[in-house]
Design a protein around this motif. Sequence first.
Motif, short mmCIF file in Angstrom:
data_model
loop_
_atom_site.label_atom_id
_atom_site.label_comp_id
_atom_site.label_asym_id
_atom_site.label_seq_id
_atom_site.Cartn_x
_atom_site.Cartn_y
_atom_site.Cartn_z
N SER A 247 -0.41 3.02 -4.44
CA SER A 247 -1.37 3.91 -4.65
C SER A 247 -3.05 3.31 -4.38
O SER A 247 -3.67 3.60 -3.49
CB SER A 247 -1.67 4.77 -5.88
N ARG A 248 -2.81 1.99 -5.17
CA ARG A 248 -4.20 1.06 -4.84
C ARG A 248 -4.27 0.52 -3.28
O ARG A 248 -5.33 0.39 -2.81
CB ARG A 248 -4.07 -0.07 -5.78
N THR A 249 -3.05 0.24 -3.00
CA THR A 249 -3.00 -0.16 -1.27
C THR A 249 -3.43 0.97 -0.36
O THR A 249 -4.33 0.70 0.46
CB THR A 249 -1.55 -0.68 -0.94
N ILE A 250 -3.09 2.11 -0.85
CA ILE A 250 -3.54 3.27 0.16
C ILE A 250 -5.25 3.62 -0.07
O ILE A 250 -5.69 3.75 0.87
CB ILE A 250 -2.87 4.61 -0.28
N ALA A 252 -7.36 1.19 -0.53
CA ALA A 252 -7.95 0.06 0.32
C ALA A 252 -7.86 0.42 1.60
O ALA A 252 -8.70 0.13 2.54
CB ALA A 252 -7.14 -1.40 0.01
N HIS A 253 -6.62 0.93 1.94
CA HIS A 253 -6.29 1.31 3.52
C HIS A 253 -7.51 2.40 3.99
O HIS A 253 -8.01 2.21 4.98
CB HIS A 253 -4.66 2.02 3.63
N LYS A 254 -7.67 3.35 3.18
CA LYS A 254 -8.70 4.37 3.25
C LYS A 254 -10.22 3.82 3.55
O LYS A 254 -11.01 4.29 4.25
CB LYS A 254 -8.83 5.44 2.21
N LYS A 255 -10.55 2.88 2.68
CA LYS A 255 -11.75 2.32 2.54
C LYS A 255 -11.81 1.34 3.89
O LYS A 255 -12.98 1.35 4.69
CB LYS A 255 -11.95 1.38 1.24
N LEU A 256 -10.95 0.69 4.47
CA LEU A 256 -11.11 -0.37 5.32
C LEU A 256 -10.59 0.33 6.82
O LEU A 256 -10.84 -0.01 7.87
CB LEU A 256 -10.33 -1.64 5.30
N GLY A 257 -9.85 1.41 6.68
CA GLY A 257 -9.47 1.96 8.11
C GLY A 257 -8.12 1.28 8.48
O GLY A 257 -7.50 0.50 7.74
N HIS A 258 -7.94 1.43 9.78
CA HIS A 258 -6.69 0.79 10.30
C HIS A 258 -5.42 1.40 10.00
O HIS A 258 -5.18 2.09 8.87
CB HIS A 258 -6.93 -0.43 10.45
N ASN A 259 -4.39 1.31 10.62
CA ASN A 259 -3.07 1.71 10.12
C ASN A 259 -2.53 0.52 8.98
O ASN A 259 -2.95 -0.59 8.89
CB ASN A 259 -1.97 1.24 11.21
N LEU A 260 -1.78 1.06 8.16
CA LEU A 260 -0.94 0.47 7.12
C LEU A 260 0.31 0.34 7.19
O LEU A 260 1.15 1.50 7.60
CB LEU A 260 -1.51 1.04 5.65
N ILE A 261 0.88 -1.08 7.23
CA ILE A 261 2.64 -0.84 7.33
C ILE A 261 2.93 -1.49 5.83
O ILE A 261 2.30 -2.49 5.47
CB ILE A 261 2.69 -2.33 8.39
N ILE A 262 3.93 -0.72 5.31
CA ILE A 262 4.55 -1.18 4.25
C ILE A 262 5.92 -1.55 4.44
O ILE A 262 6.96 -1.02 4.81
CB ILE A 262 4.71 0.03 3.24
N ARG A 263 6.15 -3.06 4.41
CA ARG A 263 7.39 -3.62 4.66
C ARG A 263 7.83 -4.02 3.20
O ARG A 263 7.57 -4.46 2.36
CB ARG A 263 7.13 -4.96 5.15
N ILE A 264 9.37 -3.13 3.21
CA ILE A 264 10.24 -3.60 1.94
C ILE A 264 11.25 -4.41 2.26
O ILE A 264 12.13 -4.32 3.20
CB ILE A 264 10.52 -2.02 1.57
#
Length: 468
Positions: A247-250, A252-264
């Motif tokens: 959730s916190r990563t999301i 940061a993603h909305k603040k900074l823009g660009h795509n987010l890749i979640i690697r598990i």
Amino acid sequence: MKKILIISDGEVAEHFINRVIDTYTSENIYYVVQPKHKIYKNINASRFKFYEFDPTSLYKLANLLKMEFAQAIVVMDNPLDTEHTIKNIRSIKKQLRIIVLNKWNLKNEDQNVVLINSNEILSSRLLNYLPNVPVIAQNVGMGEGEIMEVLVPFGSSFVYKHIGVIEQKEWRIVAIYRNKKLIMPSRRRMIQPNDLLLLVGDPVVLKSVYIAIKRELGQFPEPFGSNLYLYLDMDLINFKTTEKLVSRTIFAHKKLGHNLIIRIVNPNNIDLIWKIKEFRDETVIIDIDYDGINQKNNFFNDIKKYHVGLVIVPNEIFDDYNMRTTLYEAHVPVLKIANKVLSSVKDASIILGDNRDLEKISSTIFDISAQMHLNIELYNYINEHQEAKEQVIEHYYNLSTIFSKNIKIIKDSENPIKKLKKKDDFIQILPFTKKLTQKKIYSLLSTDSERLYHKLDDNHQIFIPVQI
């Protein structure tokens, strides 16, 4: 004394000969062949010899080629005449270097025949007048972009940086032009807005440097990359806090823009994986590694594949020595998320050290602070050496004027780490240097605030590489 043969016909050839007359060297003698006689002014008769005949005539050209020439230059208006002239020269002089103006896309496999494409020269010259396009030297060196001229814009990340703190690996700033005057660079020289920098280096590297110089606020994670990348190794993370981490990563993603890749990596909790998948949308990609083989290589491949500009990890992963070393080797900024709400962060806190690394990453700090709406605080521990710190403070003050962003300098005799431990709503930003890869036990007796980063583990931290 070198003899140069010039075979000319047409308007371009006439312009060329006029330029040669104006710029010739006393070490050359020019033998000029023209189908029709033309009158040129200011000719030095001892350096220029003119002949009037058709150069496609092998008989006439052969008489002239009895002399030894260092080089021949062919500038003609007709493609057939040009090809016949080259054949005539080559039939007599097997190894003579021939420079040919090529207006018709002629082909020639002879390694001693150099075809100069006029369309490429004109287009590249016109390209130099476009804004935000690097000017590359065409007729110096290899002409492949290893010499570049860059105008530093007012809001550039390079403005008010000392040359000595700019990491110049495989490239160099060799000259500065300021107010139409040449300034030789030195380590203490500060770059000013509207400086014209002359750069020399690997052409591929210079393209990246050009982007970095032209970069203004609002572009992070550029120039490191385009996208955000959350790395979750389920063998290392705390399952109870992972959902909050995502959730916190999301956020940061909305603040900074660009795509987010979640690697598990090492997926071993199906319920948690399904919860993470709920965050998937057009800008959030979930990528699961079920094999668990060559994880380090896979990580580096992901950095290139997804053009990653910011890696996001939880405390547990950054604490792992091997993983921390891998993150350092990637040369990409790292956001280490702690078990605190990221949206409550108000300040970007920086502890001044006795080196100049913070000057190297200053533009990135301002960029992050602008995008995440953070205040910038510089902590100056006055019980330590001040000379380097004062230069860094001066640099940050200059940038604050450019970017219209206030900064706060906190001078105190209290250790800033102890002071920040009493504070909650901040994110620490620090240079990501090799010394941070050392095991924590080796920093126990250290007074270096960077090596003691783990003392503030309970807070969010961003580690920024000092290289471009």
